[in-house]
Design an enzyme around this catalytic site. Structure first.
Site, mmCIF file in Angstrom:
data_model
loop_
_atom_site.group_PDB
_atom_site.id
_atom_site.type_symbol
_atom_site.label_atom_id
_atom_site.label_comp_id
_atom_site.label_asym_id
_atom_site.label_seq_id
_atom_site.Cartn_x
_atom_site.Cartn_y
_atom_site.Cartn_z
ATOM 1 N N CYS A 92 1.251 -0.963 0.518
ATOM 2 C CA CYS A 92 -0.354 -0.220 -0.005
ATOM 3 C C CYS A 92 0.792 1.377 0.331
ATOM 4 O O CYS A 92 1.844 1.727 0.591
ATOM 5 C CB CYS A 92 -0.912 -0.124 0.886
ATOM 6 S SG CYS A 92 -1.983 1.286 0.751
ATOM 7 N N ARG A 191 -9.381 -12.134 -15.036
ATOM 8 C CA ARG A 191 -9.014 -12.368 -13.968
ATOM 9 C C ARG A 191 -10.596 -12.965 -13.212
ATOM 10 O O ARG A 191 -10.317 -14.337 -12.816
ATOM 11 C CB ARG A 191 -7.601 -11.579 -13.545
ATOM 12 C CG ARG A 191 -8.932 -10.868 -11.469
ATOM 13 C CD ARG A 191 -7.992 -9.939 -10.902
ATOM 14 N NE ARG A 191 -7.102 -10.509 -10.091
ATOM 15 C CZ ARG A 191 -6.947 -10.324 -8.779
ATOM 16 N NH1 ARG A 191 -8.003 -9.896 -8.629
ATOM 17 N NH2 ARG A 191 -6.624 -11.265 -8.380
#
Length: 204
Positions: A92, A191
């Protein structure tokens, strides 16, 4: 009707079993607590039986007092559980890009204090999720000891052979591919497409 109410109602209609929302940091820091509370209550009403998770961007809230206030506001407004953390995950970049941050341990402790006070007053227990910063096994124990009821584990599980990503050799060590949910790669709907025979494609 507020757009958030409509979106929540549609999500539940389409099968959502949990609703997530982020507490409005801008409104909170400007002192507009009524707007923050109204938004939580509106989304809670639209969620119906689906649990409502309120996410506190604890780094953006800046101080321990603000974190405690935000926790109390969220709980009294209808949060079924609270997720704590901003930028603590290994991939992050929120803290770097926004220049803000709050230690995960400090944030968990402050929210747990507010939760425990609410429990003593009402007898209603609100679970806490600690999100980010879990690398070693004992970090899970620390998070639970500080007041979290459960933790989010991204990097922790991504490294294992069982995770569905490619194994790479980097610098003489084997690693597994791992990316954040905010990336284009993670957001690529293909995906998740299991219906066709074509090979899945990813956007790097």
């Amino acid at each position: 009707l507020p757009i958030s109410f409509i979106e929540t109602a549609l999500a539940v209609r389409d099968g959502a079993t949990e609703i997530d929302m982020v507490l409005s940091v801008g409104a909170f820091l400007s002192g507009d607590y009524e707007t923050c509370s109204d938004e939580i209550q509106e989304i809670k009403a639209a969620a119906g039986e689906a649990p409502l998770k309120v996410i506190l961007e604890t780094g953006a809230l800046k101080t321990a007092l603000n974190i405690k206030k935000a926790s109390i506001l969220s709980i009294f407004s209808g949060a079924d559980f609270i997720k704590i953390g901003i930028g603590g995950g290994s991939i992050c970049i929120t803290r770097e890009t926004k220049g803000i941050g709050r230690g995960q341990a400090t944030a968990v402790i402050e929210v747990a204090k507010a939760r425990d006070e609410y429990y003593k007053e009402t007898g209603i227990y609100i679970p806490i999720c600690s999100d980010g910063g879990i690398v070693q096994d004992y970090h899970i124990t620390l998070a639970l000891a500080m007041g979290a009821d459960f933790v989010m584990l991204g990097r922790y599980f991504a490294r294992f052979d069982e995770s569905p990503t490619n194994k790479l050799r980097v610098g003489g060590n084997y690693v597994k591919e791992y990316w954040g949910e905010g990336s284009n790669r993670a957001r690529n709907w293909q995906r998740y497409d299991l219906g066709g025979a074509q090979k899945l494609s990813f956007e790097e």
